[in-house]
Design an enzyme around this catalytic site. Sequence first.
Site, mmCIF file in Angstrom:
data_model
loop_
_atom_site.group_PDB
_atom_site.id
_atom_site.type_symbol
_atom_site.label_atom_id
_atom_site.label_comp_id
_atom_site.label_asym_id
_atom_site.label_seq_id
_atom_site.Cartn_x
_atom_site.Cartn_y
_atom_site.Cartn_z
ATOM 1 N N ASP A 1 17.183 31.845 27.769
ATOM 2 C CA ASP A 1 16.010 31.324 27.057
ATOM 3 C C ASP A 1 14.719 31.675 27.795
ATOM 4 O O ASP A 1 14.615 31.448 29.001
ATOM 5 C CB ASP A 1 16.109 29.788 26.962
ATOM 6 C CG ASP A 1 17.425 29.318 26.363
ATOM 7 O OD1 ASP A 1 17.621 29.517 25.160
ATOM 8 O OD2 ASP A 1 18.271 28.783 27.116
ATOM 9 N N ASP B 1 16.993 34.019 23.528
ATOM 10 C CA ASP B 1 15.968 33.344 22.728
ATOM 11 C C ASP B 1 14.603 33.593 23.345
ATOM 12 O O ASP B 1 14.417 33.343 24.536
ATOM 13 C CB ASP B 1 16.186 31.820 22.722
ATOM 14 C CG ASP B 1 17.165 31.380 21.657
ATOM 15 O OD1 ASP B 1 17.601 32.233 20.855
ATOM 16 O OD2 ASP B 1 17.492 30.187 21.626
ATOM 17 N N ASP C 1 23.465 31.505 26.607
ATOM 18 C CA ASP C 1 22.386 32.413 26.214
ATOM 19 C C ASP C 1 21.346 32.450 27.333
ATOM 20 O O ASP C 1 21.521 31.803 28.368
ATOM 21 C CB ASP C 1 21.741 31.958 24.889
ATOM 22 C CG ASP C 1 20.970 30.642 25.024
ATOM 23 O OD1 ASP C 1 20.951 30.048 26.116
ATOM 24 O OD2 ASP C 1 20.376 30.218 24.017
HETATM 25 N N1 DCT Z 1 17.082 21.976 23.106
HETATM 26 C C1 DCT Z 1 16.913 20.661 22.686
HETATM 27 N N2 DCT Z 1 17.531 20.225 21.573
HETATM 28 C C2 DCT Z 1 18.310 21.046 20.861
HETATM 29 C C3 DCT Z 1 18.497 22.374 21.264
HETATM 30 C C4 DCT Z 1 17.868 22.818 22.413
HETATM 31 O O1 DCT Z 1 16.214 19.900 23.316
HETATM 32 N N3 DCT Z 1 18.909 20.585 19.764
HETATM 33 C C5 DCT Z 1 16.419 22.445 24.338
HETATM 34 C C6 DCT Z 1 17.123 21.948 25.551
HETATM 35 C C7 DCT Z 1 17.742 23.135 26.161
HETATM 36 C C8 DCT Z 1 16.974 24.309 25.592
HETATM 37 O O2 DCT Z 1 16.418 23.857 24.387
HETATM 38 C C9 DCT Z 1 17.803 25.516 25.412
HETATM 39 O O3 DCT Z 1 18.910 25.273 24.568
HETATM 40 P P1 DCT Z 1 20.341 25.835 24.912
HETATM 41 O O4 DCT Z 1 20.269 27.261 25.290
HETATM 42 O O5 DCT Z 1 21.240 25.483 23.787
HETATM 43 O O6 DCT Z 1 20.751 24.917 26.150
HETATM 44 P P2 DCT Z 1 21.055 25.306 27.651
HETATM 45 O O7 DCT Z 1 20.910 24.044 28.409
HETATM 46 O O8 DCT Z 1 20.246 26.466 28.064
HETATM 47 O O9 DCT Z 1 22.590 25.659 27.587
HETATM 48 P P3 DCT Z 1 23.301 27.059 27.950
HETATM 49 O O10 DCT Z 1 23.294 27.105 29.440
HETATM 50 O O11 DCT Z 1 24.672 26.959 27.395
HETATM 51 O O12 DCT Z 1 22.518 28.143 27.325
HETATM 52 MG MG MG Z 2 20.399 28.333 27.107
#
Ligand code: DCT
Ligand code: MG
Length: 393
Positions: free
Chosen positions: A234, A317, A232
Amino acid sequence: HVHWFTESLRAGRPVEILDRHTLTKTSQIKPAEETCSFTVPNYACQRRTQLHHHNPSLSDALTLLAENAELNEDDGRAVAFRRAAAVLKALPAEVTSVSQLKGLPCLGEHSLRVIKDVLKDGSCSEVETTKHSQRFNALKVLTGIFGVGVKTADRWIRDGIFNLQQLRESQTTLNRAQQAGLDHYEDLNQPVTRADADSITEIVQEAVSSLFPGAQVTLTGGFRRGKMTGHDVDFLLTHPEEGREEGLMDKVVSWLDSQGLLLYQKTSRNSYLESRDGPGRPSSNMDRFERCFAIFKLSRGQTSPPAGHQWRAVRVDLVVTPISQFAFALLGWTGSKLFERELRRWAGHEKAMSLSSHALFDKTQKRYLRASSEEEIFTHLGLSFIPPSQRNA
Ligand code: DCT
Ligand code: MG
């Protein structure tokens, strides 16, 4: 040089190019079997973990077992595997023998067994069995649908639903998120590229600066850590004047929607109140976070859609934060998930502090510690600053 050096030593001649410190260190080196070749601090937030490291086959094996444990709601085991994988990611060289791992933290019996198998045979039977198990694959496919968590997936499996076709043919009622997730399943399970993330950043930036001059857009998550793909995109939105961020989310989301850029959105007024949710005394700070889970429709020109398609769907997000909490939100949303978890564990266990994406509370002093940058938060926590590109634990 080496020859001259050893000859000099043998002859008892003084070796001036080496100082005493170096000689002492050299003489203390033990045979490889006895020594721990690597040292690594206990907490992932004390380590620098690059995206590319020396032990991908070992960390992949452990990560798959972590994933399987998560899908089976065995959190304890999942975290143990995640921590073990993170230690391997932080090592400065490739592991060739388990003896090099002696004394390293977070490597339990189970993880060491997996590592031993992979080092010996190139694979581990437990990993291979899991990878091919019907339950693991069904849980992966079903939780791969946006809006479907492990509990729902597990219920469907017990009802005999193992794949998308069976789900589509069943009479299962889906909520709005799950329906959108199923409708856009293929797209949402294609990695989002850095180029896609940049296009979306431009769109969000344009919307925000035309609607709310002065407001700021920051790309967080995996892309801020330097990843080239993600599941995604963010974003954090804020305004440099406290309170001026209010109303930002509604305006931005309405504008995006009016432009036909949203396939799905759900905004939650995530009302964090320090006075109510915080661990300490009430504070004058009565702010709230708002979050929007969205599915963007990226057109050709903004992305490279699959062959024959005019657009692709991308998960986005959006999070709005008041400027007073921005540094905490930035640190909390940059990840990785394990790095965040370890930061909170460090804060709690080592510093008697409580860290969230909103604030840092010192339980000894019974007060909030303010910060306007990530660096200040690391300093409050007594940690060396780790830049985002080295938080890939
Ligand atoms: N986060 C966290 N704990 C969670 C979910 C999310 O601390 N249970 C934080 C850490 C990363 C950030 O939010 C964004 O979440 P993701 O998009 O799920 O992680 P990402 O590292 O950006 O992974 P991706 O590259 O797959 O989007
Ligand atoms: Mg992400």
